[in-house]
Design a protein around this motif. Structure first.
Motif, PDB file in Angstrom:
ATOM      1  N   SER A   1       0.837  -1.200   0.000  1.00  0.00           N
ATOM      2  CA  SER A   1       0.000   0.000   0.000  1.00  0.00           C
ATOM      3  C   SER A   1       0.872   1.250   0.000  1.00  0.00           C
ATOM      4  O   SER A   1       2.071   1.198   0.280  1.00  0.00           O
ATOM      5  CB  SER A   1      -0.907   0.006   1.225  1.00  0.00           C
ATOM      6  N   HIS A   2       0.263   2.389  -0.304  1.00  0.00           N
ATOM      7  CA  HIS A   2       1.000   3.656  -0.276  1.00  0.00           C
ATOM      8  C   HIS A   2       1.535   3.933   1.124  1.00  0.00           C
ATOM      9  O   HIS A   2       2.661   4.438   1.284  1.00  0.00           O
ATOM     10  CB  HIS A   2       0.091   4.802  -0.735  1.00  0.00           C
ATOM     11  N   ALA A   3       0.742   3.608   2.125  1.00  0.00           N
ATOM     12  CA  ALA A   3       1.185   3.839   3.507  1.00  0.00           C
ATOM     13  C   ALA A   3       2.388   2.970   3.851  1.00  0.00           C
ATOM     14  O   ALA A   3       3.323   3.426   4.527  1.00  0.00           O
ATOM     15  CB  ALA A   3       0.026   3.549   4.475  1.00  0.00           C
ATOM     16  N   THR A   4       2.355   1.723   3.370  1.00  0.00           N
ATOM     17  CA  THR A   4       3.487   0.830   3.637  1.00  0.00           C
ATOM     18  C   THR A   4       4.739   1.327   2.922  1.00  0.00           C
ATOM     19  O   THR A   4       5.837   1.333   3.510  1.00  0.00           O
ATOM     20  CB  THR A   4       3.154  -0.601   3.176  1.00  0.00           C
ATOM     21  N   LEU A   5       4.590   1.735   1.682  1.00  0.00           N
ATOM     22  CA  LEU A   5       5.736   2.253   0.938  1.00  0.00           C
ATOM     23  C   LEU A   5       6.331   3.479   1.629  1.00  0.00           C
ATOM     24  O   LEU A   5       7.553   3.667   1.651  1.00  0.00           O
ATOM     25  CB  LEU A   5       5.321   2.592  -0.492  1.00  0.00           C
ATOM     26  N   ASP A   6       5.469   4.296   2.209  1.00  0.00           N
ATOM     27  CA  ASP A   6       5.954   5.470   2.943  1.00  0.00           C
ATOM     28  C   ASP A   6       6.671   5.050   4.222  1.00  0.00           C
ATOM     29  O   ASP A   6       7.729   5.603   4.560  1.00  0.00           O
ATOM     30  CB  ASP A   6       4.782   6.395   3.265  1.00  0.00           C
ATOM     31  N   SER A   7       6.124   4.055   4.924  1.00  0.00           N
ATOM     32  CA  SER A   7       6.736   3.635   6.193  1.00  0.00           C
ATOM     33  C   SER A   7       8.111   3.001   5.977  1.00  0.00           C
ATOM     34  O   SER A   7       8.948   3.015   6.896  1.00  0.00           O
ATOM     35  CB  SER A   7       5.814   2.661   6.922  1.00  0.00           C
ATOM     36  N   LEU A   8       8.336   2.450   4.810  1.00  0.00           N
ATOM     37  CA  LEU A   8       9.629   1.829   4.544  1.00  0.00           C
ATOM     38  C   LEU A   8      10.752   2.851   4.438  1.00  0.00           C
ATOM     39  O   LEU A   8      11.941   2.478   4.431  1.00  0.00           O
ATOM     40  CB  LEU A   8       9.552   0.992   3.261  1.00  0.00           C
ATOM     41  N   LEU A   9      10.404   4.134   4.387  1.00  0.00           N
ATOM     42  CA  LEU A   9      11.413   5.192   4.410  1.00  0.00           C
ATOM     43  C   LEU A   9      11.875   5.514   5.826  1.00  0.00           C
ATOM     44  O   LEU A   9      12.798   6.323   6.016  1.00  0.00           O
ATOM     45  CB  LEU A   9      10.861   6.461   3.757  1.00  0.00           C
TER      46      LEU A   9
END
Length: 609
Positions: free
Chosen positions: A475-483
């Motif tokens: 998800s977009h949220a997961t992709l953001d959290s990976l930063l």
């Protein structure tokens, strides 16, 4: 002038024999064409039968046709001529009927096309197999069936980035191993393929709070790990004996532990987790792997960053070695019958052309009749039953294929400006709950100057833990959290929002096999591998493996990068696998070729039956 039944049968036998030899020769010229009428066959059988009867008449005139028994029946010559004409008409009718059937195109049967060898897949293995076949015999009719609209297989390039900042990145394979035997390495230099050798010592390591870890401590732990890794490799080599079946495959992590290496489950193991991830997860795409394929030793890899894309190298290879019209795109294979026996050139019930031992069928209903098949698809395509095989495999994939598809997912983040320094790699020793979740970052701006791209990788366990169970995507949220690891090091304000984020959804890609490449499962043996793929004399007898028909002929070659043990699941491994399978196919077709010199089989020399 009359013939006895014996003379008549003799003359017909002679005529048929002459006809078969001539018509069979002529039928070879029809190979590879869409099936048409048997004009050559009709002309030949008519002329040969009439010629044989004329010769019999001449023999009779010269005294060769003497009466041998008072009670034998005799045919008048006129009757013989009439019978010959009837036979000729029968042949014409039979061939015209056959021609109509075999060229019909409809939704239930589709078109039928013939070939000497059909190759399934236009990746590195498929292209290599075709090149090897055509080098041995340029007249061989070779057809490559590719399910997608492009060649290259799991070498696939993608353009990402904000408008005006576009960059080409690689969905799948990304490296070339510079082996002297690797033809692709030579051709990469010939076309000036851009890239850079990786330097895995060009790194900086941070702890979970974003503080630089003392380089002395990093070097010491790295040294300790590599010592255990080398020792584990020595232990794994002990299985290469005649007693290999009794070797207890407990996995690589168990061998590392035997040699004094283990990662603590609390925060004291954070740095050690980075070391282990780089050598195990990063290489095999799983947290633990079988000792059957460990370790793989190769020169420092060359990272391909050419903005023409890695796939341009395979396109160049095809252009140099394979005529483009031999590759049929958008032809998804749905079934392979490798126990067929089809003859399409028959006269008066006698086969005068090649006997096709396999039928390859595609989604659009087209049937390809062929003498041999080379299957080069991803091992995941086989494991997921995307192709129906007849007969079913003697050694099914669930029990015998050592490989299961693993996830190696590259996530590319593009920023306005690179903020991560000039080292090639940034490592973040994350706490236990987040280990393996983007702890490894590669500076792609160094590799593609001006791109502003940095990437991290997720391997099988980490990726599967993060995807949405419904969409099977990040998800977009997961992709953001990976930063978050970068934010811990450089700060939230510095990291900011990326211009673009991209990752290839290979887990959902049926042509990739729903994964990146295969990982050898713990507990699977060398014999399992040999029975599934075939061609390993020290482990199995001829046809005591998959791919043989009921007559004991090796018709279907199980190829692809996974089948090349010595270089399994590398692009050059696919190249070697294609060459190897082509040689086996050629040998089975009667060509005098060497099949014991493959780069795929050198480790088997360490074993004894």
């Amino acid at each position: 002038m009359r013939w006895s039944p014996i003379q008549w049968l003799h003359n017909l036998f002679v005529a048929q024999s002459l006809y078969i030899s001539v018509a069979a020769d002529r039928s070879q010229r029809l190979r590879g064409r869409r099936l048409r009428g048997g004009a050559a066959c009709v002309d030949t059988v008519g002329s040969v039968i009439l010629e044989a009867i004329q010769k019999a008449q001449d023999d009779n005139n010269n005294g060769g046709g003497k009466r041998r028994g008072r009670n034998l029946l005799f045919f008048d010559l006129d009757r013989a001529w009439n019978l010959a004409q009837d036979l000729y008409g029968q042949v014409v009718e039979e061939l015209e009927e056959t021609s109509t059937q075999t060229t019909s195109t409809n939704t239930t049967q589709g078109e039928r096309i013939v070939a000497d060898v059909v190759i399934v897949g236009a990746g590195a293995a498929g292209l290599s197999a075709a090149a090897e076949l055509l080098e041995e015999d340029p007249d061989l009719n070779v057809i490559i069936l590719e399910s997608t609209e492009r060649i290259g297989g799991r070498v696939r390039s993608h353009t990402m980035g904000a408008w005006g900042r576009e960059a080409v990145v690689e969905d799948g394979a990304n490296w070339i191993i510079p082996l002297k035997e690797n033809v692709l390495w030579e051709e990469a230099q010939d076309i000036g393929l851009r890239g850079m050798p990786n330097d895995y010592t060009d790194w900086i390591v941070y702890d979970a709070n974003g503080t630089v870890v003392d380089p002395t401590l990093v070097d010491a732990e790295h040294k300790r790990f590599t010592e255990a890794f080398i020792a584990a490799g020595v232990d794994a080599d002990e299985q290469f004996t005649a007693e290999h079946e009794s070797f207890n495959d407990r996995g690589v992590l168990a061998l590392l532990e035997d040699n004094g290496w283990a990662v603590a489950s609390d925060t004291s193991g954070n740095l050690d987790a980075v070391m282990q991830w780089l050598y195990i997860d990063y290489e095999y795409a799983v947290r633990d792997v079988s000792t059957r394929y460990f370790p793989y030793e190769a020169p420092n890899p060359f990272l391909v960053t050419d903005q023409r894309g890695y796939e341009t190298l395979l396109q160049h290879f095809q252009g140099e070695h394979i005529p483009r019209d031999k590759i049929l795109l958008n032809q998804r294979v749905t079934s392979i019958d490798y126990d067929a026996d089809v003859c399409i050139q028959q006269c008066i019930g006698v086969c005068v052309g090649p006997r096709y031992k396999a039928i390859v069928k595609t989604e659009d209903g087209t049937e390809y009749l062929t003498q041999r098949v080379i299957l080069t698809v991803s091992t995941g395509v086989i494991n997921n039953d995307r192709i129906d095989f007849n007969p079913s495999f003697q050694y099914p994939h669930a029990q015998y294929n050592p490989y299961r598809m693993a996830q190696y997912v590259k996530i590319f983040y593009q920023f306005e400006e690179p903020f991560w320094g000039t080292t090639e790699f940034v490592e973040v020793a994350r706490n236990p709950a987040n280990r393996g979740l983007c702890n490894h970052w590669q500076n792609m701006d160094l590799a593609i100057p001006g791109s502003g791209i940095i990437r991290c990788e997720l391997m099988t366990e980490g990726f599967l833990a993060l995807i949405d169970p419904v969409t099977e995507e990040l998800s977009h949220a997961t992709l953001d959290s990976l930063l978050d690891p970068l934010r811990a090091v450089y700060g939230n304000e510095t990291v900011g929002a990326p211009l673009d984020v991209y990752y290839p959804k290979i887990n959902k890609d049926v042509d990739f096999g729903n994964g990146a490449y295969g990982a050898w499962q713990i507990g699977k043996s060398f014999t399992d591998f040999a029975k599934f793929y075939g061609g390993i004399d020290v482990l199995t007898n001829y046809c005591d493996h998959n791919g043989c028909n009921s007559a004991g002929e090796w018709i279907l070659q199980m190829s692809g990068s996974a089948s090349c043990y010595d270089h399994s699941e590398f692009v050059h491994g696919a190249l070697f696998a294609g060459q190897r399978s082509a040689r086996f196919a050629l040998e089975s077709l009667g060509y005098d070729v060497k099949t014991d010199t493959s780069e795929c089989d050198k480790w088997w020399n360490e074993l004894e039956r």
